[in-house]
Design a protein around this motif. Structure first.
Motif, PDB file in Angstrom:
ATOM      1  N   SER A   7      -6.717  20.227  81.793  1.00  0.00           N
ATOM      2  CA  SER A   7      -5.955  21.026  82.762  1.00  0.00           C
ATOM      3  C   SER A   7      -4.503  21.068  82.315  1.00  0.00           C
ATOM      4  O   SER A   7      -3.976  20.079  81.819  1.00  0.00           O
ATOM      5  CB  SER A   7      -6.013  20.393  84.147  1.00  0.00           C
ATOM      6  N   VAL A   8      -3.878  22.203  82.522  1.00  0.00           N
ATOM      7  CA  VAL A   8      -2.482  22.364  82.104  1.00  0.00           C
ATOM      8  C   VAL A   8      -1.710  23.132  83.172  1.00  0.00           C
ATOM      9  O   VAL A   8      -2.297  23.764  84.050  1.00  0.00           O
ATOM     10  CB  VAL A   8      -2.383  23.131  80.760  1.00  0.00           C
TER      11      VAL A   8
ATOM     12  N   THR B  30       3.585  16.636  77.307  1.00  0.00           N
ATOM     13  CA  THR B  30       4.622  15.781  77.888  1.00  0.00           C
ATOM     14  C   THR B  30       4.037  14.392  78.160  1.00  0.00           C
ATOM     15  O   THR B  30       2.820  14.204  78.153  1.00  0.00           O
ATOM     16  CB  THR B  30       5.179  16.389  79.183  1.00  0.00           C
TER      17      THR B  30
ATOM     18  N   GLU C 145       7.079  17.619  85.278  1.00  0.00           N
ATOM     19  CA  GLU C 145       8.371  17.875  84.644  1.00  0.00           C
ATOM     20  C   GLU C 145       9.395  18.356  85.678  1.00  0.00           C
ATOM     21  O   GLU C 145       9.040  18.803  86.766  1.00  0.00           O
ATOM     22  CB  GLU C 145       8.205  18.960  83.563  1.00  0.00           C
TER      23      GLU C 145
ATOM     24  N   VAL D 182       1.690  23.452  79.549  1.00  0.00           N
ATOM     25  CA  VAL D 182       2.124  22.057  79.487  1.00  0.00           C
ATOM     26  C   VAL D 182       1.016  21.151  80.001  1.00  0.00           C
ATOM     27  O   VAL D 182       0.472  21.372  81.084  1.00  0.00           O
ATOM     28  CB  VAL D 182       3.405  21.832  80.332  1.00  0.00           C
ATOM     29  N   GLY D 183       0.703  20.148  79.202  1.00  0.00           N
ATOM     30  CA  GLY D 183      -0.273  19.138  79.601  1.00  0.00           C
ATOM     31  C   GLY D 183       0.190  17.781  79.105  1.00  0.00           C
ATOM     32  O   GLY D 183       1.197  17.678  78.402  1.00  0.00           O
ATOM     33  N   MET D 184      -0.546  16.750  79.450  1.00  0.00           N
ATOM     34  CA  MET D 184      -0.093  15.394  79.117  1.00  0.00           C
ATOM     35  C   MET D 184      -0.985  14.682  78.112  1.00  0.00           C
ATOM     36  O   MET D 184      -0.720  13.529  77.770  1.00  0.00           O
ATOM     37  CB  MET D 184      -0.026  14.554  80.404  1.00  0.00           C
TER      38      MET D 184
ATOM     39  N   ASN E 103      -1.866  25.129  87.607  1.00  0.00           N
ATOM     40  CA  ASN E 103      -0.675  25.379  88.456  1.00  0.00           C
ATOM     41  C   ASN E 103       0.392  26.064  87.617  1.00  0.00           C
ATOM     42  O   ASN E 103       0.373  25.995  86.392  1.00  0.00           O
ATOM     43  CB  ASN E 103      -0.117  24.036  88.967  1.00  0.00           C
TER      44      ASN E 103
ATOM     45  N   PHE F  84      -1.250  18.499  93.523  1.00  0.00           N
ATOM     46  CA  PHE F  84      -2.501  18.503  92.780  1.00  0.00           C
ATOM     47  C   PHE F  84      -3.711  18.601  93.701  1.00  0.00           C
ATOM     48  O   PHE F  84      -4.720  19.186  93.330  1.00  0.00           O
ATOM     49  CB  PHE F  84      -2.593  17.267  91.873  1.00  0.00           C
TER      50      PHE F  84
HETATM   51  N1  HPA Z   1       2.656  19.631  83.695  1.00  0.00           N
HETATM   52  C1  HPA Z   1       2.081  18.728  82.878  1.00  0.00           C
HETATM   53  N2  HPA Z   1       0.776  18.494  82.863  1.00  0.00           N
HETATM   54  C2  HPA Z   1      -0.004  19.214  83.689  1.00  0.00           C
HETATM   55  C3  HPA Z   1       0.532  20.164  84.569  1.00  0.00           C
HETATM   56  C4  HPA Z   1       1.932  20.386  84.563  1.00  0.00           C
HETATM   57  O1  HPA Z   1       2.475  21.218  85.324  1.00  0.00           O
HETATM   58  N3  HPA Z   1      -0.522  20.696  85.257  1.00  0.00           N
HETATM   59  C5  HPA Z   1      -1.638  20.085  84.801  1.00  0.00           C
HETATM   60  N4  HPA Z   1      -1.328  19.182  83.853  1.00  0.00           N
END
Ligand code: HPA
Length: 246
Positions: free
Chosen positions: A85-86, A160, A166, A182-184, A208, A222
């Motif tokens: 997911s990002v 990130t 962020e 952006v994802g982690m 999102n 979330f």
């Molecule tokens: N930022 C970082 N990682 C994420 C996000 C986000 O907005 N949504 C899902 N993973």
């Protein structure tokens, strides 16, 4: 053997007909959980939940080295597909969109990010110009077409550190750097797979708008996006099923 690493929203592959499960130990410690072996269509598949079965392992504490090693070396996977997911930055990458990224930016720190540990063996500097495997990417895109699912081809995945989201200024900065989503967890997973010479690609679900963008003005919740994630993961499922019968 195809490996699938499931991220947030995909802690189980319900459509995987599990034939056996294996606890694997690696020279790099324990993977996030048990490896689930089974079949989808005519393909052998191994699945691992990146954040653990109960989603308890935060992005910075995932043992990426053990996960990738267990899939590549213990399970002998010939390819790894990451489902993640990002957040979306680019205007076409809105919540609900599925995207197959083509490039990576890495803002993570302090993660065990390489199998190179010094010692007697000569250091190898792997090429990472194209971080994702072209054939695997094209396979995912073709499977999406077969499945009749709209998928965006190409995005720069900025990784990130998390687990916090962020700031709006950080997202502006990442956008100026060229980041689209952006994802982690995208790194160091992708480069570890490259170090072990296993083709790796990602299929990302935009959950999102990133901080400071569009409807994220009142904060990103979330829990509010769970329903959307379920729907979108059903689409990812169809893509993976088509990929496995191709
Ligand atoms: N930022 C970082 N990682 C994420 C996000 C986000 O907005 N949504 C899902 N993973």
């Amino acid at each position: 053997m195809l490996a699938i690493i499931g991220g947030s929203g995909l802690t189980q592959l319900a459509y995987l007909n599990v034939t056996h499960r294996e606890v694997v130990r690696t020279p790099y410690g324990e993977p996030s959980g048990i490896l689930n072996f089974g079949r989808i269509g005519c393909r052998d598949v191994v699945f691992i939940a990146r954040h653990g079965h109960g989603h308890t392992i935060p992005p910075h504490l995932v043992n990426y080295r053990a996960n990738v090693w267990s899939l590549a070396r213990a399970a002998h996977a010939e390819g790894i597909v990451s489902v993640a997911s990002v957040g979306g930055i680019r205007s076409d990458l809105k919540p609900g969109v599925v995207v197959v990224p083509h490039q990576i930016l890495d803002y993570t720190w302090g993660r065990k990010h390489t199998y190179e540990e010094g010692g007697d063996t000569q250091v190898a500097h792997v090429d990472f110009t194209e971080p994702y495997d072209a054939t695997l990417r094209q396979g995912l895109l073709a499977a999406a077409t077969d499945a009749g699912e709209l998928v965006v081809d190409g995005a720069v995945y900025a990784t990130t550190q998390g687990p916090r989201l962020e700031t709006a200024a950080e997202i502006n900065c990442i956008e100026r750097d060229g980041g689209d989503i952006v994802g982690m967890t995208g790194m160091p997973e992708a480069s570890l797979a490259r170090e072990l010479d296993v083709p790796y690609a990602a299929i990302c679900v935009v959950a999102n708008w990133c901080a400071g963008r569009h409807d994220s003005a009142n904060g990103i919740r979330f829990d509010a996006i769970e329903g959307l994630l379920q729907d979108t993961h059903a689409r990812v499922r169809r893509i993976i099923e088509h990929f496995c019968v191709a």
